[in-house]
Each structure stands twice: as structure tokens, then as C-alpha cells.
Design an enzyme around this catalytic site. Sequence first.
Site, PDB file in Angstrom:
ATOM      1  CB  THR A 115      -0.924   0.012   1.232  1.00 54.26           C
ATOM      2  OG1 THR A 115      -1.728  -1.154   1.241  1.00 54.26           O
ATOM      3  CG2 THR A 115      -1.816   1.248   1.231  1.00 54.26           C
ATOM      4  CD  GLN A 144      -4.909  -2.839   0.495  1.00 53.05           C
ATOM      5  OE1 GLN A 144      -4.783  -3.457  -0.563  1.00 53.05           O
ATOM      6  NE2 GLN A 144      -4.877  -3.436   1.682  1.00 53.05           N
ATOM      7  CD  GLN A 166      -8.997  -1.525   0.100  1.00 55.13           C
ATOM      8  OE1 GLN A 166      -9.359  -2.187  -0.858  1.00 55.13           O
ATOM      9  NE2 GLN A 166      -8.568  -2.065   1.216  1.00 55.13           N
ATOM     10  CG  ASP A 167      -6.180   1.973   1.967  1.00 56.77           C
ATOM     11  OD1 ASP A 167      -7.282   1.913   2.531  1.00 56.77           O
ATOM     12  OD2 ASP A 167      -5.268   1.164   2.172  1.00 56.77           O
ATOM     13  CG  ASP A 188     -10.414   1.136   5.765  1.00 54.67           C
ATOM     14  OD1 ASP A 188     -11.477   1.314   6.389  1.00 54.67           O
ATOM     15  OD2 ASP A 188      -9.821   0.044   5.716  1.00 54.67           O
ATOM     16  NE  ARG A 243     -12.250  -0.991   8.058  1.00 57.99           N
ATOM     17  CZ  ARG A 243     -12.133  -2.144   7.413  1.00 57.99           C
ATOM     18  NH1 ARG A 243     -12.717  -3.246   7.892  1.00 57.99           N
ATOM     19  NH2 ARG A 243     -11.445  -2.231   6.279  1.00 57.99           N
ATOM     20  CD1 TRP A 245      -5.097  -0.357  10.441  1.00 58.78           C
ATOM     21  CD2 TRP A 245      -4.215   1.626   9.922  1.00 58.78           C
ATOM     22  NE1 TRP A 245      -3.932  -0.594   9.746  1.00 58.78           N
ATOM     23  CE2 TRP A 245      -3.366   0.603   9.413  1.00 58.78           C
ATOM     24  CE3 TRP A 245      -3.864   2.951   9.702  1.00 58.78           C
ATOM     25  CZ2 TRP A 245      -2.189   0.882   8.713  1.00 58.78           C
ATOM     26  CZ3 TRP A 245      -2.702   3.238   8.999  1.00 58.78           C
ATOM     27  CH2 TRP A 245      -1.870   2.210   8.521  1.00 58.78           C
TER      28      TRP A 245
END
Length: 333
Positions: A115, A144, A166-167, A188, A243, A245
Site C-alpha cells: 500500500t 489499496q 480504497q485508501d 478506509d 473503524r 485501524w
Amino acid sequence: MRQVVWTVLAIVGLTRPSEGEAGEPGRDNLRPDAVVALDGSGDYRSIEEAIYAAPYRGPDRRWVILVKPGTYRERVYVQRERGYLRLVGEDAATTVLSAGLHANMPDVDGRRLGTFRTATLHVDGDGFEVENLTIANTAGPVGQALALRVDGDRVRFRRCRFLGWQDTILLNRGRHYFEDCYIEGHVDFIFGGATAYFENCHIHCLRDGYITAASTPPWQTHGLIFRRCRVTGEPGVKTYLGRPWRPHAMTVFLHCDLSAVVRPEGWHNWGDPSREATARYAEYGNRGPGADRSGRVPWARELGGDEATLLTPERVLAGPDGWRPAVLPAGPR
């Protein structure tokens, strides 16, 4: 070429200093020091080339790089010693920095890239500023893929767009300020351990998922703060506000407009009930169908008015140096 440049400057608010302004201590440098243009009409054709050519300057006089419209297909790394730069596009809709690396791609040694090495823009320098620019990772739904990674301190973004899946944004460390920005993603897509303040931003969810995934260290007072932001999503999408991490994740939504895209429970424990006792999640003064707290998880707080009043950019981001990111640069913009 310079006549064309001054026409663009009038559009974005970078104008010649009025008499007596140039060289005053603490004043922002109002004329561009370099121009980037894909058609060769500027000083450079590449954003990274312009950044690497910039000299060191302190916080009292940033090196200003004007980026003319176009899609710049490159990855940009801002070195630590080149942090005090101001990167200004003409318009975020027409000035785009774009790349498409994702975590599952092979590195030169054949191993998974991972990532953290996928960012389209990676800012390692302190005091970096970006305005009127789209920063995109176009990898899509393949895992990611970072549009932005920030490891510097006192980094500021205004009127920018961050596009990913994502990310999308990794705020790894430091203090950062986002104003009037658009951020989209799925899972996320705003995450990390930094202290970051989002003011008047538009957060858009592309598919069911989680907006934030903070990894705030336990000794750090603040994590991700959203004030006067708008949360929307594609038709039928449902999302969690966040959420954890890491166990002590800190995220707050203040005076935000939360559409029906936000799930009634609001927050998720990442499958670890022990994090419910340590995660620092809170809301205050939100509105819209997604702001109804009757179905919220019991371990996410509703702040008191006195607590919410203290969560201003000046207080959250001040640090030992008294940084005031919401104060606009001196002189015309």
C-alpha cells in the site's frame, strides 16, 4: 509566454505584489517562481521536475509553482528539504495529477508493491501547500491504491479533489489542513495516524464501506476532525463513518451534513470488541438523515457543547509552534 502566465494568474488570484509588498517579512510570495505546462509554454513540462528544481526557502517566503491545465500522468515526491513550496493549479477540474499504482502490483523484485508505495503524490516536506488541483489514483477496484500520502508537518490543501477507491488518502504523521476539498473512495479512504482537520469538505462514498480508518497513537490528543463537511454517496450505498485501524483511533464529525448513506450504527469496531473501550469516536451538531443517533453504537460519544467549541483548527493544529492553517496567506489570493 509571461503575458499568458499573468492572464492565468488573474484567474487563480496570484497577482503581482502591489508596491511595497515584495520582500516584506512574513508575506507570501504572490508571483509564481516557476510555471508548469504540458505544451511547453512554461518553464517545465513536469510537476516533479519543477519541484526538484526548486531551491530551499523557509516558511516566510514559499517558492510558488503555477500548474497550467492538463492531465499530468506522473508520480510526484516532495522531498523533506523542499517542503516550503506552494503548488497552485488554475482549476481542480482541469488541472489533474494522475497515476495508477496499486498494492497488488509487482515491484522490480517481483514482490507485492504494498500500500504505502502507491501514492500519486507523496509529501515528505514540511509546510507544503496545494491549491486548485485534482490528485487521482486511477487503479480502480483492485485493492489499496493511494492518491495522497503525507509524512510532513503543517501541510495544507485548498480547493483540491482527491480521487481513488480504497485508501485514497494516507495521513501518516504530522498536522494537516483540508479546506473546500472533494474526497471520494470506498474503503478506509481517509486513514492514518496524523492530526488532520477537514473544513467544508465534500466526502463522497462510491460503494459500501468505511470513510475513515484512523490509527491515532494513544498519546496524541487529536486524530481526524471533520467540521461543516458534507457526506454523500452513490445510489444505494451504505457506509460507516469510521473503524479503528489502531485501538486508540480518534475521529470526530462536527456540524456535518450526513446523508442517508451513513449507517444508523455509525461506527464499526473492525471485528475487535476490545477496541470499543479505546477508540475515541464522537459527533456533535450534525444534521441530515445519517445524523440520527438513535441507532448509534453505544461506545461512540456525543460531545457536549463546551467540548465541541474547543475543536477549532487553531486549537487542534496549533502545536508548539502555534500553527494557524485557517489564516489565509497575506495579500491578494
